[in-house]
Design a protein around this motif. Structure first.
Motif, short mmCIF file in Angstrom:
data_model
loop_
_atom_site.label_atom_id
_atom_site.label_comp_id
_atom_site.label_asym_id
_atom_site.label_seq_id
_atom_site.Cartn_x
_atom_site.Cartn_y
_atom_site.Cartn_z
N SER A 984 0.84 -1.20 0.00
CA SER A 984 0.00 0.00 0.00
C SER A 984 0.87 1.25 0.00
CB SER A 984 -0.91 0.00 1.23
OG SER A 984 -0.14 0.18 2.40
N GLU A 985 0.22 2.40 0.17
CA GLU A 985 0.92 3.68 0.13
C GLU A 985 1.42 4.12 1.50
OE1 GLU A 985 -3.47 4.41 0.63
OE2 GLU A 985 -2.19 3.17 -0.66
N ALA A 986 1.21 3.36 2.53
CA ALA A 986 1.56 3.78 3.89
C ALA A 986 2.98 3.35 4.24
CB ALA A 986 0.58 3.17 4.89
N VAL A 987 3.59 4.14 5.13
CA VAL A 987 4.90 3.84 5.69
C VAL A 987 4.74 3.78 7.20
CG1 VAL A 987 7.31 4.56 5.90
CG2 VAL A 987 6.04 5.06 3.80
N TYR A 988 5.29 2.74 7.83
CA TYR A 988 5.14 2.52 9.27
C TYR A 988 6.51 2.68 9.94
CZ TYR A 988 0.82 0.33 7.62
OH TYR A 988 -0.38 0.09 7.00
N VAL A 989 6.54 3.50 10.98
CA VAL A 989 7.76 3.72 11.74
C VAL A 989 7.53 3.19 13.15
CG1 VAL A 989 9.44 5.40 12.57
CG2 VAL A 989 8.30 5.75 10.37
N TRP A 990 8.42 2.32 13.60
CA TRP A 990 8.27 1.64 14.88
C TRP A 990 9.41 2.02 15.81
CZ3 TRP A 990 4.19 -2.11 15.11
CH2 TRP A 990 3.62 -2.41 13.88
N ASN A 991 9.11 2.10 17.09
CA ASN A 991 10.15 2.22 18.12
C ASN A 991 10.60 0.83 18.50
OD1 ASN A 991 10.13 5.03 18.34
ND2 ASN A 991 8.40 5.00 19.73
N LEU A 992 11.87 0.54 18.29
CA LEU A 992 12.42 -0.79 18.57
C LEU A 992 13.30 -0.69 19.79
CD1 LEU A 992 12.86 -3.75 17.77
CD2 LEU A 992 14.69 -2.99 16.24
N ARG A 993 13.00 -1.47 20.80
CA ARG A 993 13.76 -1.44 22.05
C ARG A 993 14.77 -2.58 22.06
NH1 ARG A 993 8.94 -1.42 26.30
NH2 ARG A 993 10.63 -1.21 27.80
N GLY A 994 15.54 -2.64 21.00
CA GLY A 994 16.51 -3.71 20.88
C GLY A 994 17.62 -3.62 21.89
N ALA A 995 17.98 -2.39 22.32
CA ALA A 995 19.05 -2.23 23.30
C ALA A 995 18.67 -2.81 24.64
CB ALA A 995 19.41 -0.75 23.45
N GLU A 996 17.33 -2.96 24.89
CA GLU A 996 16.88 -3.49 26.16
C GLU A 996 16.51 -4.96 26.05
OE1 GLU A 996 13.78 -0.92 27.70
OE2 GLU A 996 14.45 0.64 26.35
N ALA A 997 16.75 -5.55 24.89
CA ALA A 997 16.27 -6.91 24.67
C ALA A 997 16.97 -7.90 25.58
CB ALA A 997 16.48 -7.31 23.21
N SER A 998 16.20 -8.84 26.08
CA SER A 998 16.73 -9.93 26.87
C SER A 998 15.75 -11.07 26.80
CB SER A 998 16.95 -9.50 28.33
OG SER A 998 15.75 -8.99 28.86
N VAL A 999 16.18 -12.22 27.22
CA VAL A 999 15.35 -13.41 27.13
C VAL A 999 15.24 -14.03 28.50
CG1 VAL A 999 15.14 -15.72 26.15
CG2 VAL A 999 15.94 -13.84 24.74
N VAL A 1000 14.02 -14.34 28.91
CA VAL A 1000 13.78 -15.08 30.14
C VAL A 1000 13.39 -16.50 29.77
CG1 VAL A 1000 12.29 -15.29 32.14
CG2 VAL A 1000 13.13 -13.06 31.46
N LEU A 1001 14.14 -17.45 30.25
CA LEU A 1001 13.87 -18.84 29.94
C LEU A 1001 12.63 -19.29 30.70
CD1 LEU A 1001 17.51 -20.16 30.03
CD2 LEU A 1001 16.16 -19.50 28.05
N PRO A 1002 11.89 -20.25 30.17
CA PRO A 1002 10.62 -20.61 30.78
C PRO A 1002 10.76 -21.29 32.12
CG PRO A 1002 11.16 -22.09 28.98
CD PRO A 1002 12.16 -20.99 28.94
N ASP A 1003 11.90 -21.86 32.44
CA ASP A 1003 12.05 -22.55 33.70
C ASP A 1003 13.49 -22.38 34.15
OD1 ASP A 1003 11.24 -25.85 34.96
OD2 ASP A 1003 11.49 -23.93 35.94
N ARG A 1004 13.73 -21.51 35.10
CA ARG A 1004 15.10 -21.17 35.49
C ARG A 1004 15.52 -22.07 36.64
NH1 ARG A 1004 15.57 -15.14 36.68
NH2 ARG A 1004 14.93 -15.10 34.54
N SER A 1005 16.30 -23.06 36.36
CA SER A 1005 16.86 -23.92 37.40
C SER A 1005 18.35 -23.66 37.47
CB SER A 1005 16.58 -25.39 37.07
OG SER A 1005 17.11 -25.70 35.81
N ALA A 1006 18.94 -24.13 38.54
CA ALA A 1006 20.34 -23.77 38.80
C ALA A 1006 21.28 -24.86 38.31
CB ALA A 1006 20.54 -23.54 40.29
N ALA A 1007 22.46 -24.46 37.92
CA ALA A 1007 23.51 -25.38 37.51
C ALA A 1007 24.62 -25.36 38.53
CB ALA A 1007 24.04 -24.99 36.14
N GLU A 1008 25.30 -26.48 38.67
CA GLU A 1008 26.39 -26.54 39.62
C GLU A 1008 27.60 -25.77 39.12
OE1 GLU A 1008 27.31 -30.53 40.48
OE2 GLU A 1008 25.34 -31.01 41.27
#
Length: 1723
Positions: A984-1008
């Motif tokens: 289409s004729e539209a242009v979309y500008v998004w705010n990307l918070r890539g500098a704050e990106a992080s991942v939380v694992l679904p089940d955080r257990s500990a390793a020795e």
């Protein structure tokens, strides 16, 4: 909240969100009273027993003093399904209380459960409920209150109602807390807790043994059939050594059984959720359970018992890490013989994918586009004032554009283009309609953006929509299934209360309808217009009955064909085609026969119809083209036509008085509610605004009128460029989306565009095979190239800008040399004709990736020679073909999207597939772009979805909003923005918070943690990817997967961790009455770590100020203050791209249990993560090249562990144990670094693929003979800038160099001159070394022959160099010194400029000057003057270092030409700010001076000493005379205040420890008032018989007497506020000295007071207590301290020495220790 009518769906709805518990106060917003009500005597307090915020409900009448949740229990329901409700109460056995709980059973019957000590026990003596006869449904439960201790009252709701109802319990509808209680919070849960098993958020306090301090009770009895929560681990005291901590790591384990019960307790149902909040620590079993053998068993249903082991628990209940080896969360389970078996968890919880944070990681910033082809598509929101918005459709979206240009809001949800928008008169509701088959309408709450209802009653062809003026009805016109036009009216009056919209009438009509509107003159009337038809309808008894307006002789149009709209059929020329209608809006019209309706036509005429008589009165010919839109205002009429004119007419249409011609037909006009602005929309997609009073026209938006084919982002500027099939090339601002430039090619179609990397130039490819290069700045054509036979589908510059590459649709690739006027130098045929362009250039410009000869391969070429590099065959196999290709951010991988809907990553060195994302979209993906950090990739598909992926964990988020399939994605502005285009004729500008990106694992257990091996030569490290203790930031307001502390009961965390305070309170920063921390003044010069960082490219520098981190911009000098630390910040580190800032604490923070490291976004100031390991503080931080890992060193020698953090996952990547403490870090590469301590220098290696962190010692210095002197200490190190040399400095001033590529000893390469101080810092840039020393010198060394460095100059600063940051050339830098000053230093010119000045000693007082912005600030060493406008130091006056006297107070002379300081020896020192010199000294008092005040003219100084002496000193001659000696009676004088605004005479008040004296000042202007005694107020506590010695004791142990004059409501000054240590702590008395009596007594629960300050307007009163506690009261609230809290930066217990409101009363200045903070007050 949910309506009660929907309670039947609550039980069937998933209950996962309510587990493990629900914070009811947070859900209802009790802190802001969002969805609850309070009645009677209800207030918020800070309970000192539990140290948390609570509600205090007083009063003996329950019906008049209560808190009810929700606000309306008749229409709303809490819908909480938890079986148990936990009430945290403090009750008084002598008073009565009542708690009402309304519950709903499965049969939808409501039962009230009442709990009170009013009720008597049953005859059986237990607490079972008693049925209430004759009063509906209710149960009474008696509860005997035995103590005043805090009690957790647990109520089993299921057991209470089961004896009295046949249907089981379903949910809680409402809660009411009544009379005589303190309530900390209310929770619901299905888990059975006790005091030891309460989760952290439910704990009253975090005491080790809560049973010793609090009570716990069950009603009616403790359940036996409920699942009991496992107790959490017992915390280890902070003082425990490393041995106890490692013991806990080795033994802490936890069994989590999925879908199977344990022990003798019944198993929970398989559907019961067992997930745990991510920030809750995993609980530990009893010690006996630790040694049990763990096996894998199966129950009767053959469900797998999955046992998950948690190792490495810290002493503070934080798991050190969890190793997740697969998407399915493969768990390690010990098998026989100590071997481990891998069993995949089969539960849905275990298979949950990782979560990408923050959520959302991207948001729509702006849409560039307007559906201008639609008539009446643009409208103002019915709100006047600056908040009004212009609303218009853009494809499937509705955009609300703020009139002040501050931004846009979006209403997203339509599946087809929106064709109509309508508002209710009050602007609360908005209705939108979409085109297409099965057309739907949406009704929105315009303020919140929530969709209230989705309606559908037409088969298609919607043409108009309208909302009745009273917002009761909705009208839409479309087609039914038989092709007839259908008018449908809905009743929407109940949408806001949760009811559905009901169809009132459906009316099929044979009359053509093009526009329909409700009548504002009569209820249930509407009017339509169309082809040869104007009709008025009446809605009655579910039917629409219509009447046509009599058009008389004008029934057929007499207009000629001139000016008619294009496309008008010939047979229609004899008909009136009506396009729009508008009702007259004049005042004073009472009769229907006086009202008119104006209807526009395609012939350019307007028909004036009489509404009451239904007759045509007049026809006005106004335009030469079709009138598309008409609007009538009280004073004028606006029309927009196809003749491109907008005209403003009087109501009689005598002549237009405003006209605006546009470049295309005007399709929409709208007048704002205040009638001052007109919004105009044109067919070409532009949106404009005409200001009626000024006649000024503003273009707010321009847009393309045909599909956008390509988009490119400017690599140097915040701009982007789009090209469209309409033949235009447009350059836009990335920040505002305003069009900056436009290039037109009307006869050609542009296909592709690319920016030059360093010049303001774009290259564009056209459909005719031409490539044109334009200069944007001059809008000139630079080159025109024709090397292709087909359309140029792709153009690209190499990163250095020397080459231009173009790709044609015929399959040929051409390379141009830009340095030779774009001369073609290479031509390559790829044999890919007809398959679209697909090529990419690596970021280093060395490789070119292009689509191979077949669709399943990608070819790599060397640039610029275009010689083959390698060939990559797609791993998808089969018929999958490549759709789009690109390089990763570091150029090491090629990313390919395929027709198999996968995104595959291939190594450029091996050609192997190293990763794959599957099912990225439901259709083909022809657009994706990686972010510059290499962590994320943004993909867009033909399914209209936009997705953001984490390339390592495959976590993603999805976004909607596009009208068509996404054709191009561009990541711009260093990863902060994303730009997308569609068909289409539209242009979309998004705010990307890539500098704050992080991942939380679904089940955080500990390793020795592997044990240490090999001493310092080889150290154990954590497994790569093991998760560290991590806290996610909660201050960004985003919904994250990590649960945060509740807003109400988390006040302790808000206080200690810097979270925002609840909305609606009078206190906006922490719990203070402040809107924001505007400025922090001070720098930690005493710290030994690198606490100053600088990024020359952006001009940003940061430094620590006590426990604050201050980020400043060198150009604008604007500040951003980051606060989360409790202890002082010891060191900082800045990533090489200046996007992430790391800060570390200097000591253990008790609420965290260690010294945390916080990662901040330099753009937003948000805390992204908390890294927690070090126990005794952090000494040094350093980012590795590439910013993928961070190294931290401990400050405590007991725990000498080097920690490597993986910043992608915020986990510990490796650990290294050293024999001695390391203090400095230097990175050579992403996998090699060096550390040094006093005696050791170690070279470390971090394997790329994971494994052990190994090190080797480096021998620094020459071999010494046996009788040589002791080896000097190592004090600093750095790697050579872009070299392999390591430079190490020792305490003798020697500089040693070690070549890391050669196995040879280090060599001496330079030394300091004789007499120089000790080396403290070193930095290397090219052939330049800069050394900082302890005596304040910066020595610049240059490399000479043989690698020897020679001294070239020295630059001096004011103290020991504690921090040093250099530019890339080494010519300039930013330096932090021990004198608490941050300097900008030019090491070539040997000049310095102060950037930030602080205080080396604690601030004693802050004094303003009348008529000037200057302040006088007293510290122990002397007086300094500051300019409050920019907060920079002007002058500094210090007494000699041998003087025993210390400065205690200061005052600024009116006008700012002089200042005075009071000292402990009783002297006054006068300073001239004009000459910068000491003017004189006057020995006035025999004891320490506590205050000094200038007269309004500045000629005299009134001073007071601690012994109670008052004196008047001439400011010129410095002669002093005693003043009112009779006031002194041996009592200690602590404070002196003078009325800021004299009322008849100037008054002063002296605050003694037991009394207050008010008297006329020596310069009082009224006769007989100078020095006149006005009143004496003696503290009742002292008068009632407290002995003098007890008063002195209380004075020495508590606060100080303090006073301040308060401006009265009338503007005069007759009130003084006073507090004394003999009074009750926190007591303040307001005295009216004209009435000579106390008029008000205040009490604030913050302990003994230290200072009082009143704003000049008398509105606010601020007080401070010990430990940095501050409270603010408001005069409008009768000076009641409604909120208390601690100053967020004051945690050392030193108290606030001085509080001061500025002259405008809009800011509060607080001084504590060596820091000043300026807070902006809430208006």
């Amino acid at each position: 909240m949910t309506t009660s009518s929907s309670s039947s769906t609550l039980a069937s709805r998933s209950r996962v969100w309510q587990h493990p518990f629900v914070n009811v106060f947070k859900l209802a917003g009790v802190d802001t009273w969002r969805d609850c009500i309070r009645e009677g005597d209800v207030s918020a307090i800070m309970d000192r027993v539990i140290g948390k915020k609570a509600l205090l409900i007083q009063g003996n009448v329950p019906a008049a003093n209560y808190v009810a949740i929700p606000r309306s229990s008749r229409t709303d329901s809490l819908g909480l399904t938890g079986r148990f409700i936990y009430l945290e109460l403090q009750l008084d056995p002598r008073k009565y209380f009542v708690v009402h709980i309304d519950i709903v059973t499965k049969d939808k019957f409501t039962t009230r459960v009442s709990i009170s000590n009013l009720f008597k026990k049953s005859s059986s003596g237990n607490n079972s409920g008693v049925r209430i006869p004759g009063r509906g449904s209710g149960v009474q439960l008696p509860f005997v209150v035995n103590s005043t201790r805090w009690t957790v009252l647990a109520v089993d709701l299921g057991a209470i109602v089961s004896p009295y109802t046949r249907a089981p319990y379903e949910c809680i509808k409402a809660i009411q807390l009544c009379a005589n209680m303190a309530v900390r919070n209310v929770f619901t849960s299905d888990e059975k807790y006790n005091l030891r098993t309460l989760p952290r958020d439910m704990c009253l306090s975090h005491a080790v043994d809560p049973t010793a301090h609090y009570d716990f009770a069950w009603l009616p009895a403790e359940p036996k059939d409920a699942h009991a929560a496992v107790p959490p681990p017992v915390p280890t005291p902070p003082g425990a050594g490393k041995q106890s901590r490692e013991s806990a790591l080795a033994t802490a384990m936890y069994d989590d059984v999925a879908n199977v019960g344990s022990g003798g307790s019944p198993a929970r149902p398989a559907t019961a959720p067992t997930s745990r909040r991510r920030d809750d620590a995993a609980p530990l079993p009893s010690p006996a359970a630790i040694n049990k053998t763990r096996t894998v068993s199966r129950d009767s249903e053959n469900r797998v018992k999955v046992v998950r082991h948690f190792g490495a628990e810290t002493a503070f209940r934080k798991p050190i890490g969890a190793k997740v080896t697969s998407y399915e969360q493969v768990l390690q389970i010990p098998g026989e013989g100590g071997r481990e078996q891998q069993v995949a968890a089969m539960t849905p919880r275990a298979r949950k994918a990782p979560e990408l944070l923050p959520d959302p990681i991207m948001e729509l910033h702006a849409v560039v586009g307007f559906s201008g082809e639609l008539s009446n598509a643009l409208t103002w929101s019915p709100h006047a004032g600056p908040e009004k918005e212009m609303v218009f459709p853009c494809g499937n979206n509705v955009v609300a554009n703020r009139s002040d240009g501050t931004g846009q809001r979006f209403f997203v949800g339509h599946s087809a283009p929106v064709i109509g928008i309508a508002f209710s008169n009050d602007g609360s509701l908005m209705a939108t309609a979409q085109e297409g088959k099965a057309s739907v309408l949406r009704v929105w709450d315009f303020a919140t953006g929530d969709c209230l209802s989705i309606l559908n009653a037409h088969a298609g062809g919607l043409c108009c929509v309208d909302v009745s003026p009273d917002a009761r009805a909705l009208l839409a016109v479309g087609f039914d299934g038989h092709g007839k036009q259908l008018i449908v009216v809905w009743d929407i009056s109940g949408l806001r209360s949760g009811h559905r919209a009901e169809v009132v009438v459906k009316h099929a009509t044979d009359y053509h309808v093009r526009r329909a509107k409700f009548s504002p003159f009569e209820e249930d009337r509407l009017m339509t217009c169309g082809r040869d038809s104007i009709r008025i309808y009446r809605l009655k008894n579910g039917q629409l009955r219509g009447c046509s307006v009599n058009l008389g002789e004008h029934r057929t149009s007499k207009a000629s064909t001139h000016g008619l709209a294009p496309g008008l059929m010939k047979e229609e020329l004899t008909q009136n085609i009506f396009t729009d209608l508008a009702y007259e809006a004049g005042y004073g019209l009472t009769e229907l026969d006086e009202r008119h309706v104006f209807v526009s036509t395609v012939s350019g005429s307007v028909f004036q119809c009489n509404y009451g008589r239904r007759q045509l009165e007049c026809v006005y010919n106004l335009h030469h083209g079709a009138i598309n839109s008409i609007v009538v205002n009280e004073g004028f009429v606006v029309t927009g036509s196809d003749d491109k004119f907008l005209r403003v007419w009087p109501v009689d249409f005598s002549d237009f008085f405003l006209e605006a011609e546009h470049e295309s037909p005007v399709t929409s006009v709208s007048v704002s509610a205040d009638g001052l602005q007109i919004a105009i929309g044109t067919e070409s997609g532009s949106v404009g605004m005409l200001d009626i009073p000024t006649h000024q026209y503003t273009t707010l938006m321009r847009s393309h009128i045909d599909s956008v084919r390509d988009v490119a982002a400017d690599p140097m500027r915040p701009e982007f460029c789009t090209v469209s099939a309409d033949g235009s090339i447009r350059v836009w601002s990335l920040r505002t989306c305003e069009q900056l430039y436009e290039f037109d090619a009307p006869s050609e179609s542009v296909h592709s565009v690319a920016y030059h990397p360093s010049e303001y130039v774009i290259a564009c490819g056209f459909d005719g095979g031409v490539v044109r290069v334009f200069s944007i700045a001059t809008t000139a054509l630079i080159q025109e190239l024709r090397q292709h036979r087909g359309a140029v589908e792709q153009v690209a510059f190499t990163p250095d800008g020397t080459l231009l590459l173009t790709f044609g649709s015929e399959g040929n690739l051409c390379v141009y040399d830009t340095t030779q006027s774009y001369l073609p130098i290479k031509y390559l045929s790829t044999n890919t004709a007809g398959r679209g362009a697909a090529m990419a250039v690596s970021n280093d410009g060395t490789l070119l990736a292009a689509l191979g000869p077949n669709a399943t391969s990608v070819l790599l070429f060397h640039l610029p020679a275009l010689t083959p590099h390698s060939r990559i065959e797609l791993a998808s196999g089969g018929s999958a073909s490549a759709c789009h290709i690109d390089f990763s951010a570091d150029g090491s991988e090629v990313l390919v999207s395929t027709s198999a809907r996968t995104l595959e990553r291939y190594s450029t060195s091996t050609g192997r597939c190293v990763g794959k994302l599957t099912s990225i979209h439901g259709t083909d993906c022809f657009a994706f772009a990686p972010d510059p950090a290499g962590q994320l990739v943004v993909t867009g598909g033909d399914d209209k979805w936009l997705k953001v992926w984490d390339m390592k964990t495959h976590a993603f988020q999805s976004f909607i909003g596009h009208t068509d399939g996404v054709t191009k994605v561009v990541v711009a502005d260093e990863g902060r923005k994303a730009i997308t285009i569609t068909h289409s004729e539209a242009v979309y500008v998004w705010n990307l918070r890539g500098a704050e990106a992080s991942v939380v694992l679904p089940d955080r257990s500990a390793a020795e943690v592997p044990t240490e091996r090999g001493g310092s030569q080889s150290t154990g490290g954590m497994e790569p990817g093991a998760a560290s203790p991590l806290r996610r930031s909660v201050d960004d307001g985003a919904t994250t997967a990590v649960a945060s502390a509740p807003a109400w009961d988390g006040e302790e965390e808000n206080e200690e961790r810097g979270s925002s305070s609840p909305e609606g309170s009078d206190l906006a920063y922490s719990t203070l009455g402040m809107q924001s921390l505007e400025m922090a003044v001070g720098y930690n010069g005493s710290t030994l770590g690198d606490n100053v960082v600088w990024h020359p490219g952006t001009g940003m520098y940061a430094y620590s100020s006590k426990n604050l981190v201050v980020v400043e911009d060198l150009a604008s000098r604007s500040q951003m203050v980051l606060w989360r630390h409790v202890a002082s910040v010891s060191c900082l580190a800045l990533s090489t791209d200046a996007r992430v800032l790391a800060s570390a604490s200097s000591a253990t923070e008790l609420d965290v249990g260690c010294a945390p490291i916080y990662l901040w976004s330099c753009d937003s100031g948000r805390c992204q993560a908390s890294l927690e390991f070090h126990q005794g503080g952090v000494a040094a931080l350093a980012f590795a090249p590439g910013n993928q890992v961070l190294c931290s060193l401990p400050r405590d020698a007991v725990d000498s562990t080097v920690v490597i953090w993986d910043l992608h996952t915020a986990t510990i990547r490796a650990l290294g144990k050293t024999a001695s403490l390391m203090t400095h870090i230097a990175w050579r590469s992403p996998h090699e670094f060096a550390t040094s301590g006093e005696s050791t220098c170690l070279l470390w290696s971090l394997p790329v693929a994971g494994g052990q962190l190994s090190c080797m010692p480096l021998n620094v210095g020459a071999d010494s003979p046996e009788e040589a002197e002791p080896t000097p200490k190592l004090v600093a190190l750095t790697y050579g800038f872009a070299t392999n040399e390591l430079y190490v400095c020792d305490s003798d001033g020697s500089i040693w160099c070690h070549d890391c590529t050669m196995a040879r000893p280090s060599r001496l390469c330079g030394c300091l001159p004789v007499g120089a101080g000790d080396i403290t810092r070193i930095a290397s840039r090219g052939n330049v070394l800069v050394l900082g020393t302890s005596d304040g010198a910066l020595y610049r060394f240059h490399a000479g022959a043989g690698g020897t460095y020679y001294l070239h100059g020295a630059t001096r600063v004011d103290g020991c160099v504690n921090a040093l940051a250099l530019s890339a050339s080494g010519d300039e830098g930013v330096v932090g010194t021990s004198a608490s000053t941050v300097w900008y230093a030019d090491t070539v010119q040997e000049t310095v400029v102060p950037l930030t000045a602080g205080f080396t000693h604690a601030v004693q007082s802050v004094s303003p000057g009348e008529g000037t912005s200057m302040l006088a600030i007293a510290t122990r060493s002397g007086v300094s003057t500051w300019d409050a406008n920019g907060w920079y130091r002007l002058l500094k006056f210090e007494v000699g270092p041998d003087s025993p006297a210390e400065c205690t107070c200061a005052a600024m002379q009116p006008g700012g030409s002089a200042c005075v300081g009071g000292f402990t020896d009783g002297s006054l020192h006068f300073f001239s700010t004009e000459r910068g010199a000491v003017e004189g000294v006057s020995n006035v008092h025999s004891a320490s001076v506590v205050a000094a005040v200038y007269s309004p003219e500045g000629g005299e100084v009134l001073s007071a000493s601690i012994a109670g002496e008052l004196a008047v000193t001439n400011a010129t001659s410095h002669t002093a005379v005693p003043f009112l000696p009779e006031l002194s009676d041996g009592d200690r004088l602590d404070a002196l205040a003078v009325a800021a605004r004299p009322h008849g005479s100037s008054m002063a008040a002296a605050a003694f420890s037991r009394k207050l004296e008010v008297f006329g000042t020596p310069w009082a202007d009224s006769p007989g008032t100078a020095g006149a005694h006005v009143m004496t107020y003696r503290c009742p506590e002292a008068v009632r018989g407290s002995h003098p010695e007890s008063a002195v004791a209380s004075t020495s142990s508590g606060g100080a007497a303090c006073c301040a004059f308060v401006a009265s409501v009338a503007g005069g000054t007759s009130i003084v506020a006073y507090s004394a240590p003999v009074m009750a702590p926190g007591s303040i008395v307001l005295l009216d000295f004209r009435q000579r009596r106390a008029v008000h007594r205040l009490s604030v629960d913050i302990g003994p007071l230290y200072s009082i300050s009143a704003s000049r307007d008398g509105r606010r009163l601020a007080v401070s207590g010990g430990g940095g506690t501050v409270a603010v009261a408001d005069r409008d609230d009768d000076y009641r301290f409604t909120a208390l809290g601690r100053m967020p930066t004051l945690r050392d217990g030193s108290g606030v020495a001085s509080l001061l409101f500025d002259a405008t009363s809009s800011a509060l200045i607080a001084a504590s220790g060596t820091n000043l903070q300026v807070f902006r007050m809430r208006e």
